[in-house]
Design a protein around this motif. Structure first.
Motif, PDB file in Angstrom:
ATOM      1  N   ASP A 163       0.837  -1.197   0.000  1.00 20.95           N
ATOM      2  CA  ASP A 163       0.000   0.000   0.000  1.00 20.95           C
ATOM      3  C   ASP A 163       0.873   1.248   0.000  1.00 20.95           C
ATOM      4  O   ASP A 163       0.637   2.184  -0.775  1.00 20.95           O
ATOM      5  N   GLN A 220       2.494   1.690  -3.376  1.00 19.88           N
ATOM      6  CA  GLN A 220       1.522   2.120  -4.380  1.00 19.88           C
ATOM      7  C   GLN A 220       1.215   3.612  -4.244  1.00 19.88           C
ATOM      8  O   GLN A 220       1.075   4.321  -5.231  1.00 19.88           O
ATOM      9  N   ARG A 221       1.161   4.105  -2.999  1.00 19.28           N
ATOM     10  CA  ARG A 221       0.899   5.521  -2.749  1.00 19.28           C
ATOM     11  C   ARG A 221       2.152   6.374  -2.906  1.00 19.28           C
ATOM     12  O   ARG A 221       2.105   7.585  -2.748  1.00 19.28           O
TER      13      ARG A 221
END
Length: 169
Positions: free
Chosen positions: A120, A123-124
């Motif tokens: 996560d 991805q950010r």
């Protein structure tokens, strides 16, 4: 997240990577030649660091005990397998927590949570891993050597093992 972060490195490339990651850089190789390293760390955190992530406890734990703040934590995530001498009394006045961290001890559920959080964050773009060296899986033994004694003279990123071409990852 509101944290003040200081990273240490021993090469120009490493120092540049620390700054690029958004941290204040301190050259840990200055420690042998002068007190500049210790003084720079103390200037960055006059009350001591709340958390120290230690990648080379065999070389740095005694110094970490000078730099950690009241109720601080030293998390050992890397160390050569060798005995060191520290004075346990230095832990007591500051009530320091020294903790060994070993991914191999994580439960399957913890590993799932860790992987989900890491993917996560990547991805950010909140976490952007730095790759210093890529090696084919067949050279895993060389990867271990590179982690402990980098041929570049200093670690400037992660050592990544690449899967075989026939692997569909």
């Amino acid at each position: 997240m509101g944290c003040s972060v200081v990273g240490s490195a021993g090469t120009a490339a490493g120092l540049e990577a620390v700054v690029k990651a958004g941290a204040q850089a301190v050259n840990h190789r200055r420690w042998d030649r002068e007190k500049g390293y210790l003084e720079a760390c103390k200037a960055a955190a006059p009350e001591g660091f709340d958390v120290i992530l230690e990648m080379a406890a065999h070389a740095n734990l005694a110094v970490d005990l000078q730099l950690v703040g009241q109720n601080g934590r030293i998390c050992i995530v890397g160390s050569k397998s060798q005995d060191i001498n520290i004075n346990p009394r230095t832990l007591m006045p500051k009530q320091v927590d020294v903790r060994g961290v070993f991914l191999g001890s994580a439960t399957p559920e913890e590993l799932q949570d860790i992987h989900a959080s890491l993917f996560d964050a990547m991805q950010r773009k909140a976490l952007v891993p730095v790759v210093g060296l890529e090696l084919p899986l067949q050279e895993a033994a060389k990867a271990h050597v590179e982690v402990m004694a980098p041929s570049s003279g200093g670690a400037a990123g992660n050592v990544v093992l690449l899967p075989p071409a026939e692997c569909n990852l």
